[in-house]
Write an enzyme that holds these catalytic residues in place. Structure first.
Site, PDB file in Angstrom:
ATOM      1  CG  HIS A 101      -1.729  -1.199   1.419  1.00 37.21           C
ATOM      2  ND1 HIS A 101      -2.611  -1.649   0.471  1.00 37.21           N
ATOM      3  CD2 HIS A 101      -1.802  -2.076   2.449  1.00 37.21           C
ATOM      4  CE1 HIS A 101      -3.195  -2.758   0.907  1.00 37.21           C
ATOM      5  NE2 HIS A 101      -2.717  -3.036   2.097  1.00 37.21           N
ATOM      6  CD  GLU A 122      -3.053  -3.446   5.786  1.00 36.26           C
ATOM      7  OE1 GLU A 122      -4.127  -2.990   5.349  1.00 36.26           O
ATOM      8  OE2 GLU A 122      -2.469  -4.402   5.256  1.00 36.26           O
ATOM      9  CG  HIS A 162       0.872  -6.766   3.455  1.00 36.94           C
ATOM     10  ND1 HIS A 162       1.136  -5.509   2.941  1.00 36.94           N
ATOM     11  CD2 HIS A 162      -0.479  -6.872   3.460  1.00 36.94           C
ATOM     12  CE1 HIS A 162       0.008  -4.887   2.669  1.00 36.94           C
ATOM     13  NE2 HIS A 162      -0.998  -5.694   2.958  1.00 36.94           N
ATOM     14  NE  ARG A 188      -5.621  -8.024  -6.593  1.00 40.26           N
ATOM     15  CZ  ARG A 188      -6.534  -7.418  -7.341  1.00 40.26           C
ATOM     16  NH1 ARG A 188      -6.212  -6.998  -8.550  1.00 40.26           N
ATOM     17  NH2 ARG A 188      -7.748  -7.248  -6.890  1.00 40.26           N
TER      18      ARG A 188
END
Length: 316
Positions: A98, A116, A173, A193
């Site tokens: 991200h 996150e 991740h 992705r």
């Protein structure tokens, strides 16, 4: 102004990697047999939580943020800053990364970045996840991606229920098969992705990859997100502080009996992940069963939780 808990109705997202654990573990009425995400507390345009009862019943969280900012202690920002999800990884998620705020703002129409963290609610025995990579430079990262050296590139970490991982933007991740996770994140839906195991949909199409942007934003070499949980035990409650970082602070509250709290933040985001109880505030009692999600607004003040339950709690 109401001081009562703002109880929210979760909404659900179908995913190629989803399953039925959200129904089996929480009793949710999921829409499909491949339901991958419960958006529990969200004001993101791609899925807004709705207040289920009380003075603000029927309003979205985004409406409350825009119209009743005093509920959130006057916190600043155009959008409600956090998003809480529960993820059912019945199959491997794509390997992804991200962007940070600056990159997302420039390349994704003003979207927030996405830092996150994950609390592992449950996982199969021997489960692992992808957390980071082994490339020493951007050049090596590009070379290993282009030549498909995924086993050498990707770092795998063993996981168990109760583990917590901080995942800053820029971290490559992926959650893997057999994992149920509560995710606290910035309110963003931007994912790049890197690799999707060459999976195809029912029409034989592979999902889109975003390699140029992914390589742009990836942290190289990989750095583990710092995570040093602090545990405080008091009568009938154990409070674990998992992370205190720029975008959020996240705790686990384990109540066994009756515990007193004071709400001294702009707002608290709460999710009951195990057991059940009741929250008592200003003489009113509110049931908080497993799977309940609610916000305690700025003027909540003192309150009590009774019962045997575990909550993941966060604030900005």
């Amino acid at each position: 102004m109401s001081h009562a808990p703002i109880i929210l109705t979760p909404l659900f997202q179908d995913r190629i990697w989803g399953g039925t654990s959200l129904r089996e573990q929480f009793g949710y009425e999921i829409p499909t047999e491949t339901t991958g995400e419960c958006w529990a507390i969200s004001a993101h345009p791609n899925g807004q939580s709705v207040v289920s009862s009380g003075e603000y019943a029927g309003k979205t969280l985004g409406q409350l943020w825009d119209e009743k900012r005093e509920l959130f202690g006057g916190a600043e920002g155009n959008t409600f800053p956090l998003l809480t999800k529960i993820l059912d990884a019945n199959n491997d998620l794509s390997v992804q990364v991200h962007p940070n705020d600056a990159y997302a703002n420039e390349h994704e129409n003003g979207e927030l970045g996405k830092t996150e963290c994950w609390y592992i609610i449950d996982c199969k025995e021997g489960a692992d996840m992808i957390y980071g990579h082994n490339a020493a430079s951007k050049e090596e990262l590009i070379q290993m991606v282009n030549s498909g050296e995924w086993n050498s590139l990707l770092r795998r970490v063993k996981i168990k229920p109760g583990d917590f991982f901080y995942v800053p933007s820029g971290t490559i991740h992926a959650l893997c098969e057999g994992t149920l996770v509560l995710e606290t994140q910035q309110s963003s839906d931007t994912t790049y992705r890197v690799y999707d195991y060459d999976r195809t949909d029912d029409k034989g199409n592979k999902r889109e990859l975003h390699l140029e942007k992914a390589i742009d934003v990836s942290t190289v070499p990989h750095l583990d997100g710092q995570n040093h949980p602090a545990v405080a035990k008091m009568k009938d409650v154990t409070i674990t502080t998992f992370v205190e970082e720029e975008y959020f602070t996240v705790y686990k509250w384990e109540v066994n009996g009756q515990a007193s709290f004071t709400q001294d933040q702009p707002f608290l985001i709460c999710s009951v992940i195990e057991g059940e109880g009741e929250l008592v505030q200003e003489g009113e009692s509110y049931p908080i069963p497993k799977g309940a999600h609610f916000i305690l607004p700025a003027e909540t003040g003192d309150f009590i939780i009774r019962g045997k339950c575990e909550l993941i709690v966060s604030h900005i």
